[in-house]
Design an enzyme around this catalytic site. Structure first.
Site, mmCIF file in Angstrom:
data_model
loop_
_atom_site.group_PDB
_atom_site.id
_atom_site.type_symbol
_atom_site.label_atom_id
_atom_site.label_comp_id
_atom_site.label_asym_id
_atom_site.label_seq_id
_atom_site.Cartn_x
_atom_site.Cartn_y
_atom_site.Cartn_z
ATOM 1 N N ASP A 105 1.031 -1.422 0.540
ATOM 2 C CA ASP A 105 0.187 -0.252 -0.234
ATOM 3 C C ASP A 105 1.083 1.192 -0.017
ATOM 4 O O ASP A 105 2.099 1.146 0.329
ATOM 5 C CB ASP A 105 -0.973 -0.295 0.954
ATOM 6 C CG ASP A 105 -2.015 0.711 1.055
ATOM 7 O OD1 ASP A 105 -2.327 1.209 0.325
ATOM 8 O OD2 ASP A 105 -2.324 0.938 2.436
ATOM 9 N N ASN A 114 -10.460 -3.594 -6.265
ATOM 10 C CA ASN A 114 -9.619 -2.761 -6.809
ATOM 11 C C ASN A 114 -10.323 -1.996 -8.178
ATOM 12 O O ASN A 114 -9.716 -0.732 -8.826
ATOM 13 C CB ASN A 114 -8.155 -2.864 -6.785
ATOM 14 C CG ASN A 114 -7.552 -2.751 -5.852
ATOM 15 O OD1 ASN A 114 -6.640 -3.351 -5.110
ATOM 16 N ND2 ASN A 114 -7.689 -1.720 -5.131
HETATM 17 C C1 FPP Z 1 -1.731 -0.200 -3.710
HETATM 18 O O1 FPP Z 1 -1.534 1.618 -2.885
HETATM 19 C C2 FPP Z 1 -1.743 -0.895 -4.584
HETATM 20 C C3 FPP Z 1 -2.528 -1.245 -5.538
HETATM 21 C C4 FPP Z 1 -3.838 -1.255 -5.349
HETATM 22 C C5 FPP Z 1 -1.563 -1.885 -6.614
HETATM 23 C C6 FPP Z 1 -0.468 -2.630 -6.459
HETATM 24 C C7 FPP Z 1 -0.012 -2.950 -7.237
HETATM 25 C C8 FPP Z 1 1.779 -2.948 -7.518
HETATM 26 C C9 FPP Z 1 2.828 -2.399 -6.427
HETATM 27 C C10 FPP Z 1 2.222 -3.057 -9.298
HETATM 28 C C11 FPP Z 1 1.505 -4.838 -9.509
HETATM 29 C C12 FPP Z 1 2.969 -4.919 -10.185
HETATM 30 C C13 FPP Z 1 3.833 -6.048 -9.431
HETATM 31 C C14 FPP Z 1 4.837 -6.894 -10.183
HETATM 32 C C15 FPP Z 1 3.937 -6.753 -8.380
HETATM 33 P P1 FPP Z 1 -2.890 2.368 -3.629
HETATM 34 O O2 FPP Z 1 -2.905 2.636 -4.600
HETATM 35 O O3 FPP Z 1 -4.018 2.597 -2.775
HETATM 36 O O4 FPP Z 1 -1.929 3.384 -2.328
HETATM 37 P P2 FPP Z 1 -2.788 5.066 -1.861
HETATM 38 O O5 FPP Z 1 -3.396 3.853 -0.652
HETATM 39 O O6 FPP Z 1 -1.576 5.758 -1.972
HETATM 40 O O7 FPP Z 1 -3.370 5.369 -3.087
#
Ligand code: FPP
Length: 246
Positions: A25, A73
């Site tokens: 996250d 998501n």
């Molecule tokens: C949460 O952070 C993250 C996600 C919903 C996506 C995670 C995906 C990746 C790290 C890329 C996937 C690729 C690989 C190769 C594993 P957020 O977007 O909710 O962050 P925020 O809370 O700051 O908005």
């Protein structure tokens, strides 16, 4: 171009849990703080994952489970969803090409049928070709939700009852576990959530019944092997009683 910090020498004498699960996250905030689009945060988040997966292998971790995309998501903008899917596709393509070098076993938790046919095919190939590796197993939670997983397990058991294979009163925890995406994988001992939020967000609800949680304000793109070591050290300092006396 992102430069990696020189890694400190690790004290390999400390115990390492068998299974660590991570909610990746903070990508969006990482990007926002830099005036970049959210997708840029996911890109650096994918790099952070690569680094942590390599490190996890080097310290002898057996299972690493990461929350890459939840059933919730899909509510994000099409642009952001597409960007995450593209990152996953690219990662899997590269992982398949480098498979014999990295020797990581791949597994996916979640309903993959909603993903693009290309991504589904890459996931299938990654699982099939990596079955032979005995080191670390990486479980990608993709279109995954803990409640959804429990509902599916319950449906599967109900179907077996209707078909006369078992009776409702025979249901045990082990029988439900066998019906989860994680069948055969030991429960995580340690669940790490970077990004400063103090919630589970529908992640491994069944499997984390006795997991130790580690929360940190560090955003996922900034999460380094040193941060993982801090989480392991915190875990090693805890007294796990599993409901028993002190
Ligand atoms: C949460 O952070 C993250 C996600 C919903 C996506 C995670 C995906 C990746 C790290 C890329 C996937 C690729 C690989 C190769 C594993 P957020 O977007 O909710 O962050 P925020 O809370 O700051 O908005």
């Amino acid at each position: 171009m992102f430069f990696r910090k020189k890694q400190k020498k690790v004290d390999l004498s400390r115990p390492v849990p068998t299974h660590i699960a991570i909610v990746m996250d903070g990508n969006g905030r990482w990007a926002k703080m830099r005036g970049l689009p959210r997708q840029a945060g996911h890109k650096v988040g994918a790099e952070a994952f690569r680094t942590i997966a390599n490190y996890a292998k080097s310290i002898g971790l057996k299972y690493l489970t990461v929350y890459a995309f939840s059933t919730e998501n899909w509510k994000r903008s099409e642009e952001e969803v597409d960007a995450i899917m593209e990152l996953l596709e690219r990662y899997l393509r590269e992982a398949i090409a480098d498979m014999d070098k990295n020797r990581v076993r791949f597994c996916f938790f979640g309903d993959l049928t909603r993903l693009s046919p290309e991504l589904q095919e890459e996931a299938r190939i990654a699982v099939e070709r990596s079955k032979k590796y005995a080191g670390v197993q990486v479980n990608f939670c993709l279109n995954y939700g803990g409640r959804d997983e429990i509902v599916r397990a319950a449906q599967s058991f109900a179907c077996d009852c209707i078909e006369g294979k078992c009776r409702p009163e025979e249901l045990t925890e082990a029988m439900l576990s066998e019906r989860m995406f994680s069948a055969g994988v030991p429960d995580p001992e340690l669940v790490i959530r970077p990004g400063g939020e103090l919630r589970t967000s529908n992640f491994l609800l069944w499997q984390s019944a006795y997991a130790e949680y580690y929360f940190t304000d560090v955003l996922w793109p900034d999460f380094t092997p040193e941060e993982l070591e801090k989480a392991i050290a915190s875990f090693n300092g805890r007294n796990r009683r599993f409901g028993g006396a002190k």
